[in-house]
Write a protein that holds these residues in place. Structure first.
Motif, PDB file in Angstrom:
ATOM      1  N   UNK A  56       0.849  -1.196   0.000  1.00  0.00           N
ATOM      2  CA  UNK A  56       0.000   0.000   0.000  1.00  0.00           C
ATOM      3  C   UNK A  56       0.876   1.234   0.000  1.00  0.00           C
ATOM      4  N   UNK A  57       0.295   2.320  -0.475  1.00  0.00           N
ATOM      5  CA  UNK A  57       0.980   3.612  -0.434  1.00  0.00           C
ATOM      6  C   UNK A  57       0.438   4.376   0.762  1.00  0.00           C
ATOM      7  N   UNK A  58       1.315   4.786   1.664  1.00  0.00           N
ATOM      8  CA  UNK A  58       0.885   5.463   2.880  1.00  0.00           C
ATOM      9  C   UNK A  58       1.132   6.964   2.772  1.00  0.00           C
ATOM     10  N   UNK A  59       0.408   7.719   3.575  1.00  0.00           N
ATOM     11  CA  UNK A  59       0.492   9.171   3.549  1.00  0.00           C
ATOM     12  C   UNK A  59       0.820   9.669   4.958  1.00  0.00           C
ATOM     13  N   UNK A  60       1.820  10.531   5.053  1.00  0.00           N
ATOM     14  CA  UNK A  60       2.225  11.110   6.334  1.00  0.00           C
ATOM     15  C   UNK A  60       1.495  12.434   6.556  1.00  0.00           C
ATOM     16  N   UNK A  61       1.602  12.944   7.770  1.00  0.00           N
ATOM     17  CA  UNK A  61       0.961  14.222   8.099  1.00  0.00           C
ATOM     18  C   UNK A  61       1.676  15.403   7.452  1.00  0.00           C
ATOM     19  N   UNK A  62       2.962  15.266   7.226  1.00  0.00           N
ATOM     20  CA  UNK A  62       3.721  16.383   6.655  1.00  0.00           C
ATOM     21  C   UNK A  62       4.759  15.856   5.674  1.00  0.00           C
ATOM     22  N   UNK A  63       5.224  16.734   4.818  1.00  0.00           N
ATOM     23  CA  UNK A  63       6.230  16.350   3.843  1.00  0.00           C
ATOM     24  C   UNK A  63       7.605  16.295   4.492  1.00  0.00           C
ATOM     25  N   UNK A  64       8.464  15.399   3.975  1.00  0.00           N
ATOM     26  CA  UNK A  64       9.845  15.300   4.435  1.00  0.00           C
ATOM     27  C   UNK A  64      10.690  14.837   3.252  1.00  0.00           C
ATOM     28  N   UNK A  65      12.003  14.946   3.332  1.00  0.00           N
ATOM     29  CA  UNK A  65      12.845  14.511   2.211  1.00  0.00           C
ATOM     30  C   UNK A  65      12.689  13.010   1.953  1.00  0.00           C
ATOM     31  N   UNK A  66      12.442  12.654   0.729  1.00  0.00           N
ATOM     32  CA  UNK A  66      12.360  11.246   0.331  1.00  0.00           C
ATOM     33  C   UNK A  66      13.121  11.083  -0.977  1.00  0.00           C
ATOM     34  N   UNK A  67      13.365   9.826  -1.336  1.00  0.00           N
ATOM     35  CA  UNK A  67      13.927   9.547  -2.660  1.00  0.00           C
ATOM     36  C   UNK A  67      12.778   9.224  -3.601  1.00  0.00           C
ATOM     37  N   UNK A  68      12.636  10.000  -4.661  1.00  0.00           N
ATOM     38  CA  UNK A  68      11.621   9.739  -5.665  1.00  0.00           C
ATOM     39  C   UNK A  68      12.178   8.819  -6.741  1.00  0.00           C
ATOM     40  N   UNK A  69      11.419   7.800  -7.105  1.00  0.00           N
ATOM     41  CA  UNK A  69      11.863   6.823  -8.102  1.00  0.00           C
ATOM     42  C   UNK A  69      10.721   6.559  -9.067  1.00  0.00           C
ATOM     43  N   UNK A  70      11.045   6.441 -10.346  1.00  0.00           N
ATOM     44  CA  UNK A  70      10.030   6.110 -11.343  1.00  0.00           C
ATOM     45  C   UNK A  70       9.718   4.612 -11.279  1.00  0.00           C
ATOM     46  N   UNK A  71       8.454   4.267 -11.453  1.00  0.00           N
ATOM     47  CA  UNK A  71       8.000   2.909 -11.185  1.00  0.00           C
ATOM     48  C   UNK A  71       8.579   1.872 -12.141  1.00  0.00           C
ATOM     49  N   UNK A  72       9.025   2.271 -13.333  1.00  0.00           N
ATOM     50  CA  UNK A  72       9.554   1.262 -14.251  1.00  0.00           C
ATOM     51  C   UNK A  72      10.832   0.622 -13.712  1.00  0.00           C
ATOM     52  N   UNK A  73      11.421   1.239 -12.693  1.00  0.00           N
ATOM     53  CA  UNK A  73      12.602   0.662 -12.061  1.00  0.00           C
ATOM     54  C   UNK A  73      12.246  -0.603 -11.284  1.00  0.00           C
ATOM     55  N   UNK A  74      10.984  -0.767 -10.933  1.00  0.00           N
ATOM     56  CA  UNK A  74      10.559  -1.874 -10.078  1.00  0.00           C
ATOM     57  C   UNK A  74       9.848  -2.979 -10.851  1.00  0.00           C
ATOM     58  N   UNK A  75      10.038  -3.031 -12.135  1.00  0.00           N
ATOM     59  CA  UNK A  75       9.417  -4.093 -12.905  1.00  0.00           C
ATOM     60  C   UNK A  75      10.213  -5.378 -12.772  1.00  0.00           C
ATOM     61  N   UNK A  76       9.552  -6.502 -12.902  1.00  0.00           N
ATOM     62  CA  UNK A  76      10.201  -7.795 -12.750  1.00  0.00           C
ATOM     63  C   UNK A  76      11.376  -7.919 -13.720  1.00  0.00           C
ATOM     64  N   UNK A  77      12.501  -8.360 -13.217  1.00  0.00           N
ATOM     65  CA  UNK A  77      13.693  -8.520 -14.040  1.00  0.00           C
ATOM     66  C   UNK A  77      14.624  -7.337 -13.976  1.00  0.00           C
ATOM     67  N   UNK A  78      14.187  -6.220 -13.414  1.00  0.00           N
ATOM     68  CA  UNK A  78      15.059  -5.057 -13.271  1.00  0.00           C
ATOM     69  C   UNK A  78      15.765  -5.117 -11.918  1.00  0.00           C
ATOM     70  N   UNK A  79      17.052  -4.851 -11.906  1.00  0.00           N
ATOM     71  CA  UNK A  79      17.804  -4.852 -10.659  1.00  0.00           C
ATOM     72  C   UNK A  79      17.609  -3.518  -9.950  1.00  0.00           C
ATOM     73  N   UNK A  80      17.289  -3.571  -8.677  1.00  0.00           N
ATOM     74  CA  UNK A  80      17.057  -2.341  -7.930  1.00  0.00           C
ATOM     75  C   UNK A  80      18.301  -1.466  -7.881  1.00  0.00           C
ATOM     76  N   UNK A  81      19.485  -2.080  -8.028  1.00  0.00           N
ATOM     77  CA  UNK A  81      20.716  -1.303  -7.997  1.00  0.00           C
ATOM     78  C   UNK A  81      20.751  -0.277  -9.135  1.00  0.00           C
ATOM     79  N   UNK A  82      19.942  -0.500 -10.182  1.00  0.00           N
ATOM     80  CA  UNK A  82      19.931   0.419 -11.320  1.00  0.00           C
ATOM     81  C   UNK A  82      18.950   1.572 -11.140  1.00  0.00           C
TER      82      UNK A  82
END
Length: 209
Positions: free
Chosen positions: A155-181
């Motif tokens: 699930x995608x969760x929502x916090x009360x306030x914004x904070x620094x996060x790492x934004x990643x495009x979802x195609x990085x998480x497709x089956x067969x793709x290495x997360x290191x990339x």
């Protein structure tokens, strides 16, 4: 490969040559060699390497000493020479290696459940994945990469306030793709992702995507 470890980035080192696997003797392996192995398997820099860390070797111990500079992309690209010692290793002297991992799940009792975080520039932050195409297949790719089996829920969760996060495009998480990339970008967001993988013990309440 690393075998009998606690995650994909730890275990006893085995090297495949001529279609057979062999362990590496601790005296024939140093920090530069460890850096190359960790990079080759898609993990962060080595934190520990020592004999017998992950049990006694079952595979035969090879007789080669690796001589890496540390910048090679694969261990077998390094120079090697016949070990100066005997062709056998003393008990407990097969290399055990722990590399740092750049992804983790935190906040729950199991390492296979919790909020997805990524380490970049020596800093751990939650991950906010572009929601387009983020689905159970994406979650499954994360679980598999973390050696946590298949995805049970996400699930995608929502916090009360914004904070620094790492934004990643979802195609990085497709089956067969290495997360290191995955290449993150620096954003402020109030969203993150929580996963439960099948490697989790003791969870009965599923989270829905």
């Amino acid at each position: 490969r690393l075998v009998q470890g606690t995650n994909r980035c730890s275990g006893r080192l085995e090297v495949k040559t001529n279609q057979s696997w062999s362990s590496v003797c601790e005296k024939d392996f140093d920090l530069q060699d460890a850096k190359v192995v960790c990079r080759e398997i898609g993990c962060g820099p080595p934190s520990v390497h020592q004999g017998a860390l992950y049990g006694e070797a079952e595979a035969p111990v090879g007789s080669r000493e690796f001589v890496c500079e540390g910048s090679e992309s694969a261990l077998l690209n390094c120079s090697s020479r016949k070990s100066s010692g005997r062709n056998s290793c003393s008990p407990g002297q097969a290399v055990g290696l722990t590399c740092s991992d750049n992804f983790r799940l935190v906040g729950e009792a199991s390492r296979c459940a919790g909020r997805l975080e990524m380490k970049r520039q020596e800093e751990w932050r939650p991950v906010d994945v572009s929601y387009y195409n983020w689905n159970m297949n994406s979650a499954a790719a994360v679980c598999a990469e973390l050696d946590c089996g298949s995805a049970v829920s996400a699930r995608k969760s929502k916090e009360d306030s914004e904070r620094p996060v790492w934004g990643i495009f979802s195609d990085c998480f497709q089956s067969g793709s290495a997360l290191k990339n995955c290449v993150p970008h620096d954003i402020n967001s109030d969203k993150s992702h929580e996963l439960i993988c099948s490697g989790t013990v003791g969870f009965t309440s599923p989270l829905m995507l």
